[in-house]
Design a protein around this motif. Structure first.
Motif, PDB file in Angstrom:
ATOM      1  N   THR A  63      -0.100   1.690  -3.052  1.00  0.00           N
ATOM      2  CA  THR A  63       0.722   2.825  -2.631  1.00  0.00           C
ATOM      3  C   THR A  63      -0.043   4.134  -2.723  1.00  0.00           C
ATOM      4  O   THR A  63      -0.022   4.954  -1.805  1.00  0.00           O
ATOM      5  CB  THR A  63       1.986   2.937  -3.507  1.00  0.00           C
ATOM      6  OG1 THR A  63       1.601   2.958  -4.894  1.00  0.00           O
ATOM      7  CG2 THR A  63       2.939   1.789  -3.260  1.00  0.00           C
ATOM      8  N   TRP A  64      -0.728   4.329  -3.834  1.00  0.00           N
ATOM      9  CA  TRP A  64      -1.274   5.648  -4.157  1.00  0.00           C
ATOM     10  C   TRP A  64      -2.718   5.840  -3.733  1.00  0.00           C
ATOM     11  O   TRP A  64      -3.186   6.972  -3.598  1.00  0.00           O
ATOM     12  CB  TRP A  64      -1.147   5.914  -5.661  1.00  0.00           C
ATOM     13  CG  TRP A  64      -1.903   4.918  -6.500  1.00  0.00           C
ATOM     14  CD1 TRP A  64      -1.463   3.680  -6.884  1.00  0.00           C
ATOM     15  CD2 TRP A  64      -3.210   5.063  -7.022  1.00  0.00           C
ATOM     16  NE1 TRP A  64      -2.426   3.045  -7.611  1.00  0.00           N
ATOM     17  CE2 TRP A  64      -3.514   3.877  -7.722  1.00  0.00           C
ATOM     18  CE3 TRP A  64      -4.167   6.081  -6.971  1.00  0.00           C
ATOM     19  CZ2 TRP A  64      -4.720   3.667  -8.359  1.00  0.00           C
ATOM     20  CZ3 TRP A  64      -5.383   5.879  -7.611  1.00  0.00           C
ATOM     21  CH2 TRP A  64      -5.642   4.686  -8.300  1.00  0.00           C
ATOM     22  N   ASP A  85      -3.099   9.307 -15.031  1.00  0.00           N
ATOM     23  CA  ASP A  85      -2.328   8.198 -14.452  1.00  0.00           C
ATOM     24  C   ASP A  85      -2.277   7.045 -15.453  1.00  0.00           C
ATOM     25  O   ASP A  85      -3.314   6.597 -15.942  1.00  0.00           O
ATOM     26  CB  ASP A  85      -2.982   7.694 -13.157  1.00  0.00           C
ATOM     27  CG  ASP A  85      -2.847   8.681 -12.010  1.00  0.00           C
ATOM     28  OD1 ASP A  85      -2.253   9.759 -12.228  1.00  0.00           O
ATOM     29  OD2 ASP A  85      -3.347   8.380 -10.918  1.00  0.00           O
ATOM     30  N   GLN A 188       4.646   9.077  -7.700  1.00  0.00           N
ATOM     31  CA  GLN A 188       3.194   9.148  -7.517  1.00  0.00           C
ATOM     32  C   GLN A 188       2.808  10.322  -6.636  1.00  0.00           C
ATOM     33  O   GLN A 188       1.776  10.962  -6.859  1.00  0.00           O
ATOM     34  CB  GLN A 188       2.682   7.831  -6.927  1.00  0.00           C
ATOM     35  CG  GLN A 188       2.727   6.668  -7.912  1.00  0.00           C
ATOM     36  CD  GLN A 188       2.272   5.358  -7.307  1.00  0.00           C
ATOM     37  OE1 GLN A 188       2.294   5.187  -6.087  1.00  0.00           O
ATOM     38  NE2 GLN A 188       1.857   4.427  -8.148  1.00  0.00           N
ATOM     39  N   GLU A 189       3.644  10.622  -5.654  1.00  0.00           N
ATOM     40  CA  GLU A 189       3.382  11.781  -4.797  1.00  0.00           C
ATOM     41  C   GLU A 189       3.394  13.068  -5.618  1.00  0.00           C
ATOM     42  O   GLU A 189       2.579  13.968  -5.398  1.00  0.00           O
ATOM     43  CB  GLU A 189       4.428  11.861  -3.685  1.00  0.00           C
ATOM     44  CG  GLU A 189       4.186  12.974  -2.681  1.00  0.00           C
ATOM     45  CD  GLU A 189       5.248  13.031  -1.601  1.00  0.00           C
ATOM     46  OE1 GLU A 189       5.230  14.008  -0.832  1.00  0.00           O
ATOM     47  OE2 GLU A 189       6.095  12.122  -1.522  1.00  0.00           O
ATOM     48  N   HIS A 193      -0.799  12.265  -5.311  1.00  0.00           N
ATOM     49  CA  HIS A 193      -1.305  11.192  -4.462  1.00  0.00           C
ATOM     50  C   HIS A 193      -0.613  11.221  -3.101  1.00  0.00           C
ATOM     51  O   HIS A 193       0.583  11.488  -3.006  1.00  0.00           O
ATOM     52  CB  HIS A 193      -1.059   9.831  -5.115  1.00  0.00           C
ATOM     53  CG  HIS A 193      -1.765   9.666  -6.425  1.00  0.00           C
ATOM     54  ND1 HIS A 193      -3.140   9.681  -6.538  1.00  0.00           N
ATOM     55  CD2 HIS A 193      -1.283   9.482  -7.686  1.00  0.00           C
ATOM     56  CE1 HIS A 193      -3.469   9.511  -7.803  1.00  0.00           C
ATOM     57  NE2 HIS A 193      -2.373   9.388  -8.518  1.00  0.00           N
ATOM     58  N   CYS A 195       0.756   8.921  -0.795  1.00  0.00           N
ATOM     59  CA  CYS A 195       1.134   7.510  -0.825  1.00  0.00           C
ATOM     60  C   CYS A 195       1.424   6.969   0.573  1.00  0.00           C
ATOM     61  O   CYS A 195       1.991   7.668   1.415  1.00  0.00           O
ATOM     62  CB  CYS A 195       2.368   7.317  -1.703  1.00  0.00           C
ATOM     63  SG  CYS A 195       2.091   7.735  -3.438  1.00  0.00           S
TER      64      CYS A 195
END
Length: 231
Positions: A63-64, A85, A188-189, A193, A195
């Motif tokens: 995803t990231w 992270d 995560q965004e 990141h 994604c």
């Protein structure tokens, strides 16, 4: 209707997956062993051991990190870890489909990605249930290696660290991502990141394409287009 996996058979063709002769058992064991290296070695920053699981030109989707080569993925993983992270994995079982004639195999690992976040002093985890799919081949030395890695995302949830409190996720943010990993994508965004928003989940076209790619791989064909690997 509740979000769910299809009730229809998704892989009617059966490969060597359980039982069989000693040679088949040993090959499947070897593939399962290198699959288990992902959560064990990556989570512990054992980068040398981790890198040895893959071919020189292996390609990874998360995803990231997006879709990147294995060496790019290791470098971005190191940078992410240095920046805070905190991503771990729980293996929930691994089985292998094998075709000895083509020297290829598919590792199917049930996992939970669990990542810890801290928003304005509020700690929480996001757990994402999924299936890691490893596209593996046997090299001239008789060693099994990963060539491609991609995930089928099933569902995610927000878990309070203190047992009580979790942050609010806005629907506008969540709607950007498929249902299978929408909370994980948003969180995560927020870490910075970019994604991916088109990864396979249990109820999108990526799911059937993944199974098509698995059979194509085992038959000895090219899966770059099915997996959307850049040229």
């Amino acid at each position: 209707m509740v979000y769910n996996v299809t009730e229809k058979e998704v892989q009617p063709k059966v490969w060597s997956n359980v039982n069989g002769n000693q040679s088949e058992l040993l090959d499947r064991f070897a593939v399962a062993e290198i699959c288990k290296g992902w959560p064990l070695y990556r989570d512990a920053s054992e980068w040398v051991h981790y890198r040895d699981l893959f071919t020189d030109d292996a390609y990874i989707f998360t995803t990231w990190s997006g879709g990147v080569t294995i060496d790019e993925f290791i470098e971005v993983s190191k940078k992410g870890r240095a920046n805070g992270d905190f991503i771990m994995h729980r293996e929930c079982g691994t089985l292998v489909d094998l075709n000895q004639k083509t020297g290829r195999a598919i590792g199917k690992m049930k996992t939970t990605i669990t990542q810890r976040f801290n928003w304005d002093g509020l700690e929480f985890d996001i757990d994402c249930d999924n299936r890691f799919i490893f596209f593996c081949k046997k090299n001239a030395q008789g060693e099994w290696k990963h060539v491609y890695y991609k995930v089928i995302y099933e569902k995610d949830r927000v878990v309070p660290v203190d047992g009580k409190n979790v942050p609010k996720f806005e629907e506008k943010e969540l709607s950007k991502y498929p249902y299978g990993y929408r909370h994980l994508g948003v969180a995560q965004e927020r870490l910075g990141h970019k994604c991916l928003t088109n990864l396979p989940t249990m109820n999108n076209k990526g799911y059937t394409k993944m199974y098509e790619a698995m059979d194509t791989w085992l038959e000895g064909g090219s899966v770059d287009k099915l997996l959307e690997v850049p040229k």
